[in-house]
Design an enzyme around this catalytic site. Sequence first.
Site, PDB file in Angstrom:
ATOM      1  N   GLY A   3       0.833  -1.210   0.000  1.00 42.95           N
ATOM      2  CA  GLY A   3       0.000   0.000   0.000  1.00 42.95           C
ATOM      3  C   GLY A   3       0.862   1.252   0.000  1.00 42.95           C
ATOM      4  N   HIS A   4       1.883   1.267   0.870  1.00 43.57           N
ATOM      5  CA  HIS A   4       2.799   2.414   0.909  1.00 43.57           C
ATOM      6  C   HIS A   4       3.535   2.553  -0.430  1.00 43.57           C
ATOM      7  CE1 HIS A   4       2.831   1.244   5.350  1.00 43.57           C
ATOM      8  NE2 HIS A   4       2.412   2.486   5.388  1.00 43.57           N
ATOM      9  N   GLN A  61      -0.781   9.759  18.694  1.00 46.16           N
ATOM     10  CA  GLN A  61      -2.011   9.203  18.128  1.00 46.16           C
ATOM     11  C   GLN A  61      -2.295   7.774  18.584  1.00 46.16           C
ATOM     12  OE1 GLN A  61      -0.456   9.724  14.033  1.00 46.16           O
ATOM     13  NE2 GLN A  61      -1.473   7.786  13.586  1.00 46.16           N
ATOM     14  N   ASP A  92      -7.452   4.514   5.092  1.00 45.44           N
ATOM     15  CA  ASP A  92      -7.780   5.230   6.336  1.00 45.44           C
ATOM     16  C   ASP A  92      -8.680   6.410   5.958  1.00 45.44           C
ATOM     17  OD1 ASP A  92      -5.926   3.806   8.345  1.00 45.44           O
ATOM     18  OD2 ASP A  92      -4.658   4.196   6.616  1.00 45.44           O
ATOM     19  N   GLN A 113      -9.206   9.384   8.324  1.00 46.29           N
ATOM     20  CA  GLN A 113      -7.961  10.170   8.385  1.00 46.29           C
ATOM     21  C   GLN A 113      -7.850  11.065   7.154  1.00 46.29           C
ATOM     22  OE1 GLN A 113      -3.944   8.609   9.542  1.00 46.29           O
ATOM     23  NE2 GLN A 113      -3.683   8.350   7.356  1.00 46.29           N
ATOM     24  N   ARG A 167       0.025  -3.500  10.682  1.00 50.31           N
ATOM     25  CA  ARG A 167      -0.339  -4.278  11.872  1.00 50.31           C
ATOM     26  C   ARG A 167      -0.654  -5.740  11.559  1.00 50.31           C
ATOM     27  NH1 ARG A 167      -2.654   0.835  13.155  1.00 50.31           N
ATOM     28  NH2 ARG A 167      -2.026   1.588  15.213  1.00 50.31           N
TER      29      ARG A 167
END
Length: 281
Positions: free
Chosen positions: A35-36, A60, A149, A152, A186
């Site tokens: 994804g990054h 956070q 996200d 976000q 994660r």
Amino acid sequence: MQKLTDAAALKAWRDALPSSTQVALVPTMGALHVGHHSLLQHAAKDGAAVIASIFVNPLQFEREEDLTFYPRTLAADLAMLEDLGVAAVYMPSVEDLYPQGFQVSLDPGPAGATFEGAARPGHFAGMLTVVHKLFARCRPHTAWFGEKDAQQLFLVRRMAADLDMGIQVHACPTYREEDGLAYSSRNVRLGEQARQDALVLSRALQACTEAYGEGERNPRVLESQMRAQFEGSPAVFAYADVITEENFVAAEAGDDQHWRAVVAARLDGVHLLDNRYLGPA
Ligand code: AMP
């Protein structure tokens, strides 16, 4: 690739760039994955000088345990960034970003108190504060965030607009593993069983998307389709809702239907989230 570890080095790098250079920022917490990788590729389009940041932001994290066990894979991250031709990586210490006496933070407003904000109090104030600081220090023209996200992304866009930051915030699509689980740093913390059980998130989104595709336009019915997928699942359900893209609030039947289904649950103590757009292309 310039490896910048404090504000002074970052400023020197940024000041030395010709004013004609477009600067694209990709903020991350490291433990980089597919994804990054795609975000970084998007950011590099049009020849921009890409700066990635790697910072696991204590502000956070509301659970000490999540911060302690957040995966850290710096050597592999730097190799990926180098490989992609990233111009600079900013990897500040906590003291560099939050020197002694630091106390002011941002208020995310009402959309910061729901969903992820309700599940993780203080999360979005901490996230916006660090993103604001990264924007101020890196002075990018564009900044790149994942749709993964979604809340976000919504709040960063609001901050950039509401605080007149003059930075274009771009979104990139979510990358998922073959079986549907969204890539997340994660995920490595999931045991084998929890990794399987985590597919309940994508199953819920799939059920919702199918019902929407079949013409269902009552958000409450769409939500109940998602919730039904959690019956009998060991996942600790957090939320499964249909929200409006415009305000990130509960969608209502008859809205203009730029909606998004958002879902989150905890597995093996790991908080996972995913979402899908519902509406006209
Ligand atoms: P993180 O390192 O988790 O803070 O994420 C850094 C950026 O990568 C954020 O803008 C995320 O939304 C984005 N991102 C995380 N997971 C994915 C994914 N599976 N696909 C696309 N972008 C992602």
